[in-house]
Design a protein around this motif. Structure first.
Motif, PDB file in Angstrom:
ATOM      1  N   THR A  64       0.832  -1.202   0.000  1.00  0.00           N
ATOM      2  CA  THR A  64       0.000   0.000   0.000  1.00  0.00           C
ATOM      3  C   THR A  64       0.866   1.251   0.000  1.00  0.00           C
ATOM      4  O   THR A  64       0.588   2.220  -0.719  1.00  0.00           O
ATOM      5  CB  THR A  64      -0.934  -0.001   1.220  1.00  0.00           C
ATOM      6  OG1 THR A  64      -1.764  -1.163   1.171  1.00  0.00           O
ATOM      7  CG2 THR A  64      -1.814   1.244   1.228  1.00  0.00           C
ATOM      8  N   ALA A  67       2.148   1.661  -3.478  1.00  0.00           N
ATOM      9  CA  ALA A  67       1.118   2.168  -4.382  1.00  0.00           C
ATOM     10  C   ALA A  67       0.835   3.645  -4.114  1.00  0.00           C
ATOM     11  O   ALA A  67       0.593   4.423  -5.049  1.00  0.00           O
ATOM     12  CB  ALA A  67      -0.161   1.345  -4.231  1.00  0.00           C
ATOM     13  N   GLU A  71       0.833   6.712  -6.684  1.00  0.00           N
ATOM     14  CA  GLU A  71      -0.239   7.676  -6.956  1.00  0.00           C
ATOM     15  C   GLU A  71       0.303   9.099  -6.891  1.00  0.00           C
ATOM     16  O   GLU A  71      -0.063   9.957  -7.701  1.00  0.00           O
ATOM     17  CB  GLU A  71      -1.379   7.506  -5.940  1.00  0.00           C
ATOM     18  CG  GLU A  71      -2.084   6.162  -5.978  1.00  0.00           C
ATOM     19  CD  GLU A  71      -3.043   6.029  -7.172  1.00  0.00           C
ATOM     20  OE1 GLU A  71      -3.290   7.026  -7.866  1.00  0.00           O
ATOM     21  OE2 GLU A  71      -3.513   4.900  -7.407  1.00  0.00           O
ATOM     22  N   HIS A 112       5.527   0.692 -10.512  1.00  0.00           N
ATOM     23  CA  HIS A 112       4.472   1.346  -9.754  1.00  0.00           C
ATOM     24  C   HIS A 112       3.120   1.147 -10.430  1.00  0.00           C
ATOM     25  O   HIS A 112       2.126   0.822  -9.788  1.00  0.00           O
ATOM     26  CB  HIS A 112       4.770   2.841  -9.611  1.00  0.00           C
ATOM     27  CG  HIS A 112       5.774   3.157  -8.551  1.00  0.00           C
ATOM     28  ND1 HIS A 112       7.129   3.127  -8.780  1.00  0.00           N
ATOM     29  CD2 HIS A 112       5.630   3.494  -7.241  1.00  0.00           C
ATOM     30  CE1 HIS A 112       7.770   3.450  -7.652  1.00  0.00           C
ATOM     31  NE2 HIS A 112       6.882   3.670  -6.711  1.00  0.00           N
ATOM     32  N   LEU A 115       1.610  -2.316  -9.991  1.00  0.00           N
ATOM     33  CA  LEU A 115       1.118  -2.593  -8.650  1.00  0.00           C
ATOM     34  C   LEU A 115      -0.130  -1.759  -8.335  1.00  0.00           C
ATOM     35  O   LEU A 115      -1.034  -2.217  -7.636  1.00  0.00           O
ATOM     36  CB  LEU A 115       2.211  -2.323  -7.615  1.00  0.00           C
ATOM     37  CG  LEU A 115       1.978  -3.049  -6.306  1.00  0.00           C
ATOM     38  CD1 LEU A 115       1.470  -4.464  -6.538  1.00  0.00           C
ATOM     39  CD2 LEU A 115       3.249  -3.112  -5.514  1.00  0.00           C
ATOM     40  N   MET A 116      -0.181  -0.561  -8.853  1.00  0.00           N
ATOM     41  CA  MET A 116      -1.349   0.279  -8.578  1.00  0.00           C
ATOM     42  C   MET A 116      -2.629  -0.320  -9.159  1.00  0.00           C
ATOM     43  O   MET A 116      -3.720  -0.041  -8.684  1.00  0.00           O
ATOM     44  CB  MET A 116      -1.116   1.672  -9.156  1.00  0.00           C
ATOM     45  CG  MET A 116      -0.126   2.492  -8.361  1.00  0.00           C
ATOM     46  SD  MET A 116       0.597   3.813  -9.348  1.00  0.00           S
ATOM     47  CE  MET A 116      -0.839   4.797  -9.722  1.00  0.00           C
ATOM     48  N   THR A 119      -5.526  -3.895  -7.222  1.00  0.00           N
ATOM     49  CA  THR A 119      -6.233  -3.401  -6.038  1.00  0.00           C
ATOM     50  C   THR A 119      -6.438  -4.493  -5.000  1.00  0.00           C
ATOM     51  O   THR A 119      -6.737  -4.196  -3.843  1.00  0.00           O
ATOM     52  CB  THR A 119      -7.592  -2.821  -6.433  1.00  0.00           C
ATOM     53  OG1 THR A 119      -8.313  -3.808  -7.157  1.00  0.00           O
ATOM     54  CG2 THR A 119      -7.405  -1.595  -7.305  1.00  0.00           C
ATOM     55  N   ILE A 122      -3.579  -4.208  -2.271  1.00  0.00           N
ATOM     56  CA  ILE A 122      -3.381  -3.028  -1.435  1.00  0.00           C
ATOM     57  C   ILE A 122      -4.633  -2.723  -0.617  1.00  0.00           C
ATOM     58  O   ILE A 122      -5.716  -3.243  -0.897  1.00  0.00           O
ATOM     59  CB  ILE A 122      -2.976  -1.803  -2.283  1.00  0.00           C
ATOM     60  CG1 ILE A 122      -4.151  -1.337  -3.124  1.00  0.00           C
ATOM     61  CG2 ILE A 122      -1.781  -2.114  -3.149  1.00  0.00           C
ATOM     62  CD1 ILE A 122      -3.799  -0.194  -4.043  1.00  0.00           C
ATOM     63  N   ARG A 124      -7.293  -0.314   0.162  1.00  0.00           N
ATOM     64  CA  ARG A 124      -7.868   0.914  -0.378  1.00  0.00           C
ATOM     65  C   ARG A 124      -8.585   1.767   0.662  1.00  0.00           C
ATOM     66  O   ARG A 124      -9.134   2.806   0.332  1.00  0.00           O
ATOM     67  CB  ARG A 124      -8.815   0.570  -1.527  1.00  0.00           C
ATOM     68  CG  ARG A 124      -8.040   0.319  -2.810  1.00  0.00           C
ATOM     69  CD  ARG A 124      -8.967   0.063  -3.954  1.00  0.00           C
ATOM     70  NE  ARG A 124      -9.730  -1.168  -3.738  1.00  0.00           N
ATOM     71  CZ  ARG A 124     -10.666  -1.611  -4.566  1.00  0.00           C
ATOM     72  NH1 ARG A 124     -10.951  -0.918  -5.627  1.00  0.00           N
ATOM     73  NH2 ARG A 124     -11.303  -2.729  -4.327  1.00  0.00           N
ATOM     74  N   TRP A 129      -3.448   6.483   1.023  1.00  0.00           N
ATOM     75  CA  TRP A 129      -3.673   6.051  -0.346  1.00  0.00           C
ATOM     76  C   TRP A 129      -4.869   6.785  -0.941  1.00  0.00           C
ATOM     77  O   TRP A 129      -4.824   7.266  -2.080  1.00  0.00           O
ATOM     78  CB  TRP A 129      -3.897   4.538  -0.397  1.00  0.00           C
ATOM     79  CG  TRP A 129      -4.056   4.041  -1.794  1.00  0.00           C
ATOM     80  CD1 TRP A 129      -3.066   3.665  -2.638  1.00  0.00           C
ATOM     81  CD2 TRP A 129      -5.285   3.913  -2.521  1.00  0.00           C
ATOM     82  NE1 TRP A 129      -3.605   3.309  -3.844  1.00  0.00           N
ATOM     83  CE2 TRP A 129      -4.945   3.442  -3.804  1.00  0.00           C
ATOM     84  CE3 TRP A 129      -6.623   4.144  -2.207  1.00  0.00           C
ATOM     85  CZ2 TRP A 129      -5.912   3.205  -4.779  1.00  0.00           C
ATOM     86  CZ3 TRP A 129      -7.579   3.919  -3.175  1.00  0.00           C
ATOM     87  CH2 TRP A 129      -7.231   3.446  -4.445  1.00  0.00           C
TER      88      TRP A 129
END
Lengths: 214, 214
Positions: A64, A67, A71, A112, A115-116, A119, A122, A124, A129
């Motif tokens: 997370t 990610a 972002e 990145h 991995l982003m 979902t 990670i 959310r 995040w």
DNA sequence: CGCGGCATCTGACCATTGTCAAGTTCTATC
DNA sequence: GATAGAACTTGACAATGGTCAGATGCCGCG
């Protein structure tokens, strides 16, 4: 791309956190998001297998954090692309810039980006995040709103979906290697131009959006 | 959605293969593509842990078979959507139908769709997979070619990227739950209409595709 | 110089998984 | 009804991973 195994003394001291995040990027690039494990990250950072726990809690926390960093970089890439425009740039040019910024980010930060998209790996609900992701989306949303101020909700949603899906889908297919060699920088620019033109086109009546009978 | 644990006799005979594929779908839906393991599939199918090997070889073989099944269903969904059109339908309507078919597939088969996106988990050299995937792509490509027969290579590639990325991105964001509640069937239809209109729009000169200065 | 506290290490535990080899049960065919 | 072969089972192995408890080393402050 290197992980700075350790300075020289035995401890990383604050730098461990970033070293572990760098290790994540390295592993994702080499062996994909699956292969990321706390132990492997620690190995690459030159520390012992459970050194990551105090910093990130568990594996999900580590991913997370990674990610979230992604972002933030994405938002930065979009802002950078906007910054290259003259202050007088038309709304269409600004929307196009956000799209190109998004694609540039995905191209420059494949680890990145991959991995982003995952979902499931990670958290959310993580406040950090959410904030970072929200900022990136707001850039697109704002640029879209400025394009045709009079848009009703339905037209706006359709165009947001179009722009977001188009750019994200392009990057996702490219990152997965599912593009059959079709994707080139030229195609990317043409794609963004077509997307912006479609978003900027006059809005038709909601009951017959487009000339396509079902 | 159920896996038919076992008929009554002790052996599945022939039916085990499909039962294992059904188990994959179940697991992907419940716990994501990561959680798929040969043992878990066998457990759900009511057979013993190494019963899958003779059918699929290894884990990658199982997932590749599942993805291949998905590609076939995807092509079928697109063909079904085309079949609802009258024989005299315009090329734009046919292109839109393929797009709606794609989205309908992803909506109706979320597990297959999610796994099909995970190219790192499947063997893309597999002949069966290549053929099935190629067939689905050909449907889009053909519908696109019929739209504007005179397109040059660059315009055609840009429009293929647009249509493919737009529809795929929409489905991917939806499947990952990254859509922030924005995606509805109405948005999907509007999106397809916008995409088709963009693909059908007159082709500008390659040196200035779109009115957007960088 | 001594000490408290934090960062990191070591070692171990348990669960899960893929894979292999050998045994067992079912089905089909003669 | 016997027999061959396929389908499936059993048991075991090595590897990996996440997590926890306690030990150890490093830092800055007094």
């Amino acid at each position: 791309m290197s992980v700075t195994p350790k300075p020289e003394g035995r401890h990383h001291h604050g730098a461990l956190r970033q070293a572990l995040l760098d290790a994540v990027a390295e592993i994702v690039l080499e062996r994909g998001p699956e292969a990321v494990s706390l132990r492997e990250c620690a190995r690459r950072a030159g520390v012992s297998h459970s050194a990551a726990a105090p910093h990130f809690g568990d594996k999900r926390g580590l991913l997370t954090a990674f990610a979230t960093e992604g972002e933030a970089r994405l938002a930065q890439a979009m802002e950078d692309a906007l910054a290259t425009l003259p202050a007088t740039a038309a709304p269409a040019a600004r929307l196009a810039a956000t799209g190109r910024g998004y694609i540039a980010f995905a191209r420059a930060n494949p680890a990145h980006f991959r991995l982003m998209c995952r979902t499931d790996l990670i958290d959310r609900e993580d406040p950090g995040w959410c904030e970072a992701a929200g900022r990136a989306f707001a850039l697109l949303s704002d640029a879209m709103a400025a394009l045709q101020p009079g848009m009703d909700a339905r037209a706006r949603r359709a165009r947001l979906a179009l722009a977001w899906s188009g750019v994200h889908g392009f990057c996702a297919l490219r990152a997965e290697g599912s593009d059959g060699g079709l994707w080139t920088p030229q195609v990317a620019d043409d794609l963004v131009a077509l997307l912006v033109a479609a978003c900027a086109a006059p809005i038709r009546t909601p009951s017959a959006e487009g000339p396509v009978p079902s």
